[in-house]
Every structure is written in C-alpha cells, then in structure tokens.
Write a protein that holds these residues in place. Structure first.
Motif, PDB file in Angstrom:
ATOM      1  N   ILE A   1       0.833  -1.212   0.000  1.00 17.90           N
ATOM      2  CA  ILE A   1       0.000   0.000   0.000  1.00 17.90           C
ATOM      3  C   ILE A   1       0.866   1.260   0.000  1.00 17.90           C
ATOM      4  N   THR A   2       2.025   1.216   0.635  1.00 19.75           N
ATOM      5  CA  THR A   2       2.868   2.411   0.678  1.00 19.75           C
ATOM      6  C   THR A   2       3.260   2.827  -0.737  1.00 19.75           C
TER       7      THR A   2
ATOM      8  N   GLY B   1       5.570   1.396   8.353  1.00 22.68           N
ATOM      9  CA  GLY B   1       5.429  -0.046   8.218  1.00 22.68           C
ATOM     10  C   GLY B   1       5.491  -0.833   9.504  1.00 22.68           C
ATOM     11  N   GLU B   2       6.153  -0.289  10.494  1.00 20.10           N
ATOM     12  CA  GLU B   2       6.307  -1.005  11.764  1.00 20.10           C
ATOM     13  C   GLU B   2       6.779   0.011  12.791  1.00 20.10           C
ATOM     14  N   PRO B   3       6.683  -0.356  14.049  1.00 16.36           N
ATOM     15  CA  PRO B   3       7.169   0.584  15.063  1.00 16.36           C
ATOM     16  C   PRO B   3       8.675   0.815  14.870  1.00 16.36           C
TER      17      PRO B   3
ATOM     18  N   ASP C   1       7.149   9.789  11.632  1.00 12.97           N
ATOM     19  CA  ASP C   1       6.874   8.372  11.890  1.00 12.97           C
ATOM     20  C   ASP C   1       5.392   8.201  11.587  1.00 12.97           C
ATOM     21  N   THR C   2       5.108   7.606  10.424  1.00 14.49           N
ATOM     22  CA  THR C   2       3.733   7.589   9.921  1.00 14.49           C
ATOM     23  C   THR C   2       3.059   6.258  10.204  1.00 14.49           C
ATOM     24  N   TRP C   3       2.018   6.280  11.002  1.00 13.04           N
ATOM     25  CA  TRP C   3       1.263   5.053  11.242  1.00 13.04           C
ATOM     26  C   TRP C   3       0.037   5.004  10.336  1.00 13.04           C
ATOM     27  N   TRP C   4      -0.122   3.885   9.667  1.00 12.42           N
ATOM     28  CA  TRP C   4      -1.326   3.641   8.873  1.00 12.42           C
ATOM     29  C   TRP C   4      -1.344   2.197   8.426  1.00 12.42           C
ATOM     30  N   GLN C   5      -2.288   1.825   7.590  1.00 12.86           N
ATOM     31  CA  GLN C   5      -2.489   0.424   7.195  1.00 12.86           C
ATOM     32  C   GLN C   5      -3.010   0.339   5.756  1.00 12.86           C
ATOM     33  N   THR C   6      -2.892  -0.846   5.178  1.00 15.62           N
ATOM     34  CA  THR C   6      -3.482  -1.084   3.854  1.00 15.62           C
ATOM     35  C   THR C   6      -4.942  -0.620   3.858  1.00 15.62           C
TER      36      THR C   6
ATOM     37  N   ASP D   1      -4.147  -2.890  16.175  1.00 17.57           N
ATOM     38  CA  ASP D   1      -2.933  -2.429  16.844  1.00 17.57           C
ATOM     39  C   ASP D   1      -3.198  -2.017  18.289  1.00 17.57           C
TER      40      ASP D   1
ATOM     41  N   ILE E   1       2.443   3.705  18.789  1.00 20.42           N
ATOM     42  CA  ILE E   1       1.876   2.423  18.369  1.00 20.42           C
ATOM     43  C   ILE E   1       2.730   1.311  18.973  1.00 20.42           C
TER      44      ILE E   1
ATOM     45  N   ARG F   1       0.918  -5.116  16.857  1.00 16.61           N
ATOM     46  CA  ARG F   1      -0.358  -5.804  16.691  1.00 16.61           C
ATOM     47  C   ARG F   1      -0.771  -6.532  17.965  1.00 16.61           C
TER      48      ARG F   1
ATOM     49  N   ASN G   1       4.636  -8.710  11.954  1.00  8.28           N
ATOM     50  CA  ASN G   1       5.144  -7.712  11.033  1.00  8.28           C
ATOM     51  C   ASN G   1       6.636  -7.973  10.839  1.00  8.28           C
TER      52      ASN G   1
ATOM     53  N   ARG H   1       3.368  -7.530   6.380  1.00  6.27           N
ATOM     54  CA  ARG H   1       2.340  -8.118   7.224  1.00  6.27           C
ATOM     55  C   ARG H   1       2.147  -9.576   6.913  1.00  6.27           C
TER      56      ARG H   1
HETATM   57  C1  WTA Z   1       2.186  -1.505  11.393  1.00  9.28           C
HETATM   58  C2  WTA Z   1       1.656  -0.349   6.044  1.00  9.28           C
HETATM   59  C3  WTA Z   1       4.078   1.357  14.163  1.00  9.28           C
HETATM   60  C4  WTA Z   1       0.922  -1.602  12.220  1.00  9.28           C
HETATM   61  C5  WTA Z   1       1.447   1.148   5.804  1.00  9.28           C
HETATM   62  C6  WTA Z   1      -0.162  -1.668  11.175  1.00  9.28           C
HETATM   63  C7  WTA Z   1       3.221   0.643  12.163  1.00  9.28           C
HETATM   64  C8  WTA Z   1       0.500  -2.459  10.075  1.00  9.28           C
HETATM   65  C9  WTA Z   1       3.566   1.875  11.561  1.00  9.28           C
HETATM   66  C10 WTA Z   1      -0.078  -2.156   8.732  1.00  9.28           C
HETATM   67  C11 WTA Z   1       4.220   2.853  12.378  1.00  9.28           C
HETATM   68  C12 WTA Z   1       2.590   0.606  10.093  1.00  9.28           C
HETATM   69  N1  WTA Z   1       4.461   2.542  13.658  1.00  9.28           N
HETATM   70  N2  WTA Z   1       3.486   0.398  13.450  1.00  9.28           N
HETATM   71  N3  WTA Z   1       4.620   4.028  11.900  1.00  9.28           N
HETATM   72  N4  WTA Z   1       3.154   1.820  10.285  1.00  9.28           N
HETATM   73  N5  WTA Z   1       2.628  -0.117  11.217  1.00  9.28           N
HETATM   74  O1  WTA Z   1      -1.100  -2.886   5.993  1.00  9.28           O
HETATM   75  O2  WTA Z   1       0.966  -2.774  12.988  1.00  9.28           O
HETATM   76  O3  WTA Z   1       1.327  -3.279   5.418  1.00  9.28           O
HETATM   77  O4  WTA Z   1      -1.340  -2.289  11.633  1.00  9.28           O
HETATM   78  O5  WTA Z   1       0.445  -1.006   5.969  1.00  9.28           O
HETATM   79  O6  WTA Z   1       1.874  -2.070  10.131  1.00  9.28           O
HETATM   80  O7  WTA Z   1       0.691  -2.777   7.727  1.00  9.28           O
HETATM   81  P1  WTA Z   1       0.332  -2.563   6.204  1.00  9.28           P
END
Ligand code: WTA
Length: 630
Positions: free
Chosen positions: A293-294, A370-372, A394-399, A484, A496, A499, A505, A510
C-alpha cells in the motif's frame, strides 16, 4: 496549496474543524480536484454494515487529476525518476507529459485487448515505471487493478487471480534485484496452471528467455505499437473501485482490501502534501515496493496527484553496497526520503562509513513507515542521515486506511522518538479496553480504534463483505478496529505498540500466523504447527514456528530446510520462518486451544514467568519446549 498546514496552531485549528464539521472540511479539500460532476452529498455512513460513501454520486477520473489537471502547468516537470538496480545502467526521467502519453497509449492497448470498466487486472511487475503506467492505465479505463508483490510465489499469485477473477495479468520477463536476475514471467506461467486469464502482457526488462503462449501472451512493446497516445478518460463514480490490494489478517487467506476512487484520491494527496510538507519542485523518494500500500499511496497516487517528482527505485539498499540509498539521495538531490525501520536497522548494522562519501544536504524530511521504529533506529536516522536537521515523520497507517493516519506534520509537530504523535485532520482515534470501553484522558494504553469515517478508508473486502464486517467492525461496536495496540502518553501523543492480534510484522511485511501455519502444514510430514512472532534485531519481528512432525528418516536439519522451502513455494521467501523447532506436542488448553501466550514467551526467551500452566492438557510439553528452544 490553501489546504496546507503551516503552523502547529494551524494544525490544531484544522483538526478541530475536521471534527466539528467533517463534511464541510472534506468538501473544502475536495474542491481543489477536478470532478466531472460534483457530489450530491459529501458523506453517507454506517459502521454496522459497514456502508461508507464519500462524495456521493460525484463523477471523475483519478488520472485526469494527475494529467489533464497538470499538463499545462507541469507538463515538463519530472513525474517519475527511475533509478535502476545497477548504478551503471542509465536511469530514466519521465515528465508528466510523457507519462500521460504512455498511460494513454497503454490504456488504449488494454482496451484493444478487450479489457473494460470493472474488469480486474493483476499487476505482477518489478519496480519499473511501466508498473506505474500499468496502474494508471487501468484507472484511466476504469479497470480495477490488483498489484501483487513480485516476490510472492506462483501459488500466492494464483490464489489472488482466482479470488478476484482477473481477466488479465501485466508482468515482465524478469527482474533484477541486487546481483540476482529473477524470473517473473515463469512464476506467472506456473500460477496459470492453477488459474486462468484471457490475456498476459509482458514488459521486457531483462531480455531473458520466456515462453509465450499463443493467443494469450503478448509483448508490451508490441501491444502499444500503433496505439494513439491520447484518449478520453472513462467517467467513473466516486465509489467505483479503484483497486484491490491483498493483505494478511489473523485468520485464513489474505483478503482483498478494496479502495474506491473519490475518497482515496482526496485523502492520499492531502496526506502526502501535509505530512511531507512537499513544495513544488521538491524531489521525493519513497523506497517501498508498489506491491504494498505504501507504494500505491506514496509512490504513485499521492505524489502524482500533487504534481510531485517521485523517485522509483528498482534495487535494494545494500547493492552494490550499503551506501546505495545515500548515493541515490545525492544523485537526485532528494528532499523527502521515506523508508521502513527494517531498512534503517539493516543499514545501521553497517556503521556510518557507507554514508560518509555522500552529500545529504538536500534532505529536508525523513519518513518512517510499516512497523514501530525503535528509539535507537530513530536516533541513528535522525543523527546520521538527517544530521539532526531533518524532522522525522513516523507515519502510522495500514493497507485498510489507504493513507497516513497518525503522524507528525514535518517540521511543525514537535516529534518524540518512536511516537507517531498526533492524528491527521479528519482522523478520530479512540482507545478502548478489551471490553470495548472507551478510555478517556491521557496516560492510557489499549486497542486502537477509529470512530468516524475518513475518505481513504477501505469499503469492503473483495467478494466477501461479511468478512470486512467481522474483521474490522465487529470487535468493538460502532468502530473500526485497527488490530494495533497503542499508548496515549501524558502529552496526548500516540505511540503504536504493535499488533494485538495474530498478525506479525516481518521487515514491515504483514503476515498472518495462520497463513504461515497453513503453508507449513502443506509439508507431507507435518502434523501440526504453531507460528508466533519474536523480537528480531533487523526485521523487527521474526517468524518462530513450532512444528510437530513425523521425521521419517530425515535429519532435523533436512526437515527444517524442506519446511522452509515449502513456505517459500506456497507464499514466498518473505514468509520463511527464521526459526523452526520440532516438538512432540503443543501446549493446549483442555478445550484444544493452542496457548500462544506460552509459545510467544518461549520464542522471546522470557522463560522465567510462564504464567499459569496448570490448565494445560499436558503441562510437560512446556518443559520440553523450553529445553529445545532455538
Ligand atoms: C504496522 C503499512 C508502528 C501496524 C502502511 C499496522 C506501524 C501495520 C507503523 C499495517 C508505524 C505501520 N508505527 N506500526 N509508523 N506503520 N505499522 O497494511 O501494525 O502493510 O497495523 O500497511 O503495520 O501494515 P500494512
């Protein structure tokens, strides 16, 4: 650029408006796009269904917002700068005008092959500009693309082809990665033994030999020959599907997350411009693969909608050496650089020598996704790459969220190592305890939910709406559950924690533990398996598998290797367990449920407190498992 946040008080002001009058807020943002017909209503929603519609009845084509909208002003600006795997091979710079013509030409070719609005098209391609052309060409004619990461195996590919009923696959002959040349078309051929499509179009990248099936397989350069390089974009509804992207969950097979056109368009551009504080003329580089997704949101759609110059990199961070990222940053004078913690940690292990030769003074913003990100990696990134000058987002998000949800606004939100900090405007977070009670105030920790829709959110899981409901909207009533864990500290900042479900992760990828278990169980000698994650220095989490197996006359080493190969074949090398422990039994409750808590503790190496094991069917296995720990 009136939608840009410039100050911290501006951020709070915008956030407030987005919460008190969400429809008015998003209508204002959406106004800067080109719609063929304006919406009747900004939002209709119900989290029960779930049923979410943004910009109801509006008509548009997302590619008109990339091309037609920019051509007169930005036609000669670089849209994509492509850096090949081999630094000695010449890169490519593709302007908005050139990209427009490529997309038109290829979309005309797709139409000539009978692909039309609503058809599903799988894209299984390496990181070449044609992959972006393929996505945009689908969007141009209203076909729904589903990009499958080119590292997935033929059987994973076949599952996805079957699940979405794809009509065509767009692929390449091969792929260069580091010092390897990898077959890509050959994987498609294998997948098509277990699935079928009418058309395969093959982009020639490596020149390696491939088999072409008469009538079905065509060369990219041949199908575009003679095609016009302009066309009229298909008129699409705001809620028509733009793409399907398969992602892992805690149960069963990967599910096809569906994003629709209008909301995704508005959200990716808005979040891109604000989070990275992109200014016209900046060169932006996201190192992700378009299979994730990124890559969709922040290599292709977000940056191109913003008229940005987006770098696309074919290679890997350590080829030809661990200075490659920095060589590319210097070469193109990169201003915003966006990568994953796993890459940072891998490069950190090489020390700072590989960075020394390069001038990184063009960098303005660093991103992580993508991860912490652990504090050590954060500081290393900040000190050695950003020279303490560049803010880290530090960008948190998901697919499922389509775009960035929680992140500093670069240079505006004060950062704190390992904290994603604050939600973007429009994002209403809430933390709930395990009973679903909303935890108010600061200094709390719990499960991260989102309690109001945002334009970039998923609409369904392809072909199985019930699954979407069960997975995301049923755990906590009336809320979207992210999976999360999160902490809100005394300043109201979000961190964050990773999970809380059975998703792991690994290097930012994922993976569902059940999915890996199913693959392991395909080995004929495996009786049962259980997979958990454990902390891994570079990958963030590693995959630890406990396997009950009939060894026959194999050595343990042989069996372990065979199991790894099986997983590689069924999912892909990224899902290969790091550690496999052969056990005679698994710790189970009397009702037969595997006690993963115990398996996680052993895998982590925290052996002193196993908790209560008296309810186990066979407490003895715990001792055996501890003794045999890898
Ligand atoms: C984790 C990726 C901590 C989280 C964009 C989420 C993060 C999963 C972060 C989604 C972050 C993504 N800090 N954890 N900045 N960004 N995650 O769908 O557990 O491949 O639920 O999307 O990655 O992964 P996905």
């Amino acid at each position: 650029m009136s939608d840009r946040i410039h100050t911290l008080s501006g951020y709070f002001h915008e956030y407030q408006k987005s919460v008190t009058e969400p429809e008015k807020f998003w209508a204002r943002i959406a106004d800067s796009f080109h719609w063929q017909k304006r919406w009747d209503k900004v939002l209709e929603w119900d989290f029960e269904g779930p049923d979410i519609k943004w910009f109801v009845n509006a008509k548009l084509n997302i590619t008109e917002n990339i091309f037609e909208k920019h051509l007169y002003t930005l036609g000669d600006r670089a849209a994509i700068i492509w850096e090949p795997n081999d630094p000695n091979e010449e890169g490519r710079t593709i302007t908005y005008r050139e990209l427009y013509h490529e997309v038109c030409r290829f979309s005309n070719a797709l139409k000539a092959k009978g692909i039309k609005k609503g058809d599903r098209v799988i894209i299984y391609m390496p990181m070449v500009p044609e992959a972006a052309v393929a996505m945009l060409a689908c969007a141009r004619i209203g076909a729904i693309h589903s990009v499958v990461f080119a590292g997935f195996s033929s059987s994973a590919l076949a599952d996805r082809v079957n699940d979405c009923g794809a009509k065509a696959i767009l692929t390449s002959d091969g792929n260069y990665r580091g010092n390897k040349k990898i077959g890509v078309k050959s994987v498609v051929d294998e997948a098509l033994e277990k699935s079928s499509v009418d058309t395969v179009i093959v982009y020639q990248r490596t020149g390696q030999e491939v088999t072409m099936k008469e009538g079905r397989d065509h060369w990219w350069h041949e199908v575009i020959e003679g095609e016009e390089d302009t066309n009229k974009a298909e008129v699409m509804d705001s809620e028509d599907m733009l793409f399907i992207l398969y992602t892992s969950g805690s149960t069963g097979k990967p599910k096809g997350v569906v994003h629709t056109i209008g909301g995704y368009m508005v959200y990716t551009k808005y979040s891109f411009e604000n989070v990275f504080q992109y200014s016209p003329g900046d060169v932006y580089w996201c190192t992700a693969d378009i299979g994730w997704i990124t890559g969709h949101s922040y290599i292709v759609y977000g940056p191109l909608l913003a008229g940005a110059t987006s770098i696309m990199f074919e290679g890997v961070p350590t080829y030809p050496d661990a200075g490659r990222f920095w060589a590319v940053c210097e070469k193109y004078k990169v201003n915003q650089f966006y990568t994953a913690p796993t890459a940072i940690r891998a490069l950190q292990a090489h020390g700072t020598d590989p960075i020394e030769p390069y001038d990184l003074s063009s960098l303005k913003v660093l991103g992580s996704v993508g991860e912490p990100i652990n504090e050590e990696a954060w500081h290393w990134y900040h000190t050695h790459i950003g020279k303490t000058r560049c803010p880290i987002v530090d960008t948190w998000w998901q697919t499922e969220t389509g775009g960035i949800m929680v992140s500093p606004i670069a240079g505006i939100t004060p950062t704190k190592p390992a904290y994603a900090t604050l939600p973007l405007p429009g994002i209403q977070l809430c933390i709930v305890d395990n009973e679903g009670k909303i935890m108010t105030g600061n200094s709390v920790e719990g499960n991260l939910c989102i309690c109001f829709p945002w334009p970039g959110m998923l609409r369904t899981t392809y072909g199985d709406h019930e699954r979407c409901k069960q997975t995301y909207f049923s755990t906590y009533k009336g809320m979207y559950f992210t999976g999360d864990g999160v902490k809100r500290d005394h300043d109201g900042y979000y961190r964050i924690l990773g999970r809380v479900d059975d998703v792991i992760n690994v290097s930012g990828h994922r993976m569902g533990t059940a999915e890996v278990e199913n693959a392991i169980n395909e080995h004929p000698l495996v009786i049962e398996s259980a997979v958990v994650g454990y902390p891994h220095e570079v990958k963030g989490q590693g995959i630890y598998a406990y396997v009950i197996s009939d060894m026959k006359n194999r050595t343990e080493e042989n069996l372990v290797n065979e199991i790894k190969d099986t997983v590689s074949k069924i999912i892909g090398p990224i899902a290969k367990p790091d550690k496999i422990q052969i056990v005679s039994g698994l710790p189970k409750t009397r009702s037969g449920k595997i006690m993963r808590r115990i398996l996680r503790k052993v895998a982590e190496g925290s052996l002193d407190n196993m908790g209560d094991t008296s309810t186990l069917l066979d407490p003895e296995v715990v001792t055996e498992i501890i003794d045999g720990r890898k």
